[in-house]
Design a protein around this motif. Structure first.
Motif, short mmCIF file in Angstrom:
data_model
loop_
_atom_site.label_atom_id
_atom_site.label_comp_id
_atom_site.label_asym_id
_atom_site.label_seq_id
_atom_site.Cartn_x
_atom_site.Cartn_y
_atom_site.Cartn_z
N MET A 26 -1.98 -12.15 4.92
CA MET A 26 -3.09 -11.21 4.78
C MET A 26 -2.77 -9.90 5.48
O MET A 26 -3.02 -8.82 4.94
N GLY A 27 -2.18 -9.98 6.66
CA GLY A 27 -1.81 -8.77 7.39
C GLY A 27 -0.84 -7.90 6.61
O GLY A 27 -0.97 -6.67 6.56
N GLU A 28 0.14 -8.53 5.99
CA GLU A 28 1.13 -7.77 5.21
C GLU A 28 0.51 -7.19 3.94
O GLU A 28 0.82 -6.05 3.57
N LEU A 29 -0.34 -7.96 3.29
CA LEU A 29 -1.01 -7.43 2.09
C LEU A 29 -1.89 -6.24 2.44
O LEU A 29 -1.91 -5.24 1.71
N GLU A 30 -2.61 -6.34 3.55
CA GLU A 30 -3.47 -5.23 3.95
C GLU A 30 -2.65 -4.01 4.38
O GLU A 30 -3.04 -2.87 4.11
N ALA A 31 -1.51 -4.24 5.01
CA ALA A 31 -0.64 -3.12 5.38
C ALA A 31 -0.13 -2.43 4.12
O ALA A 31 -0.07 -1.19 4.05
N PHE A 32 0.22 -3.21 3.10
CA PHE A 32 0.68 -2.66 1.83
C PHE A 32 -0.45 -1.85 1.18
O PHE A 32 -0.22 -0.74 0.68
N CYS A 33 -1.66 -2.38 1.22
CA CYS A 33 -2.81 -1.64 0.70
C CYS A 33 -2.96 -0.31 1.43
O CYS A 33 -3.22 0.73 0.81
N GLY A 34 -2.80 -0.36 2.75
CA GLY A 34 -2.93 0.86 3.55
C GLY A 34 -1.88 1.91 3.18
O GLY A 34 -2.19 3.10 3.07
N ARG A 35 -0.64 1.46 2.96
CA ARG A 35 0.42 2.40 2.56
C ARG A 35 0.12 3.03 1.21
O ARG A 35 0.25 4.24 1.03
N LEU A 36 -0.29 2.20 0.25
CA LEU A 36 -0.62 2.73 -1.07
C LEU A 36 -1.85 3.64 -1.01
O LEU A 36 -1.88 4.70 -1.66
N ALA A 37 -2.85 3.23 -0.24
CA ALA A 37 -4.07 4.04 -0.13
C ALA A 37 -3.76 5.40 0.48
O ALA A 37 -4.32 6.42 0.05
N ALA A 38 -2.86 5.43 1.46
CA ALA A 38 -2.51 6.71 2.09
C ALA A 38 -1.89 7.68 1.07
O ALA A 38 -2.13 8.88 1.13
N ARG A 39 -1.15 7.15 0.12
CA ARG A 39 -0.53 7.99 -0.92
C ARG A 39 -1.52 8.40 -2.01
O ARG A 39 -1.33 9.41 -2.65
N ARG A 40 -2.54 7.58 -2.22
CA ARG A 40 -3.45 7.78 -3.36
C ARG A 40 -4.84 8.22 -2.94
O ARG A 40 -5.76 8.27 -3.76
N LEU A 41 -4.99 8.56 -1.70
CA LEU A 41 -6.29 8.92 -1.15
C LEU A 41 -6.84 10.18 -1.80
O LEU A 41 -6.13 11.17 -1.95
#
Length: 172
Positions: free
Chosen positions: A80-95
């Motif tokens: 879960m931690g890794e999936l959420e970190a991946f979401c955070g990285r993608l969200a930072a690019r697509r914000l």
């Protein structure tokens, strides 16, 4: 939320807190009496819980509480931690400006709920769901939501630990 989901949430919570223990047989009639409902919603809730892995439906044995040992639980939180970190990285690019304001509002709501475990838990869950959505990857969001649901009672329990709410907020 309908009665089936309320009942499944109550059973999830009883599993997470150890009231219903791993390997325990779940008798529909006993559960119906315990939760003050008929057997039909119990049966529906058990099927719902089986799809999320909280219980196992076994032929001729009925439903039993799944055995999620500490090692498996740790592994689930690690993923879960890794999936959420991946979401955070993608969200930072697509914000976008709109999604940024929504995330900030969710984060601030969590800040304001410090000290109230139930309120913080619900708002924190919304923050994470907004993060999944902001990632712009529907498949990733779907996987995160499924695992978030599976970990829900354990995450709620985690917030009882000293300083965990503050640490959770800082992790945002």
């Amino acid at each position: 939320m309908n009665a089936k989901h309320n009942l499944s949430n109550a059973i999830e919570q009883d599993i997470a807190t150890g009231i219903l223990i791993p390997g325990e047989r779940l008798d529909e009639m006993s559960l119906a009496v315990r939760y003050g409902v008929s057997r039909t919603p119990v049966r529906e809730a058990l099927h719902l819980l089986a799809t999320s892995g909280f219980i196992e439906l076994r032929p001729r044995r009925g439903a039993i509480v799944a055995d999620v040992g500490p090692e498996r639980l740790f592994a689930m939180f690690e993923v879960m931690g890794e999936l959420e970190a991946f979401c955070g990285r993608l969200a930072a690019r697509r914000l976008t400006q709109g999604s940024s304001l929504e995330l900030i509002a969710c984060h601030e709501a969590c800040r304001n709920a410090q000290g109230d475990t139930d309120a913080y838990y619900g708002l924190n869950e919304l923050f994470h769901q907004k993060l999944y959505e902001t990632s712009g990857n529907p498949f990733l969001a779907e996987q995160c939501l499924a695992l978030q649901k599976r970990l829900r009672p354990y995450r709620r329990l985690q917030l009882q630990a000293p300083n965990r709410m503050r640490e959770s907020f800082a992790e945002h």
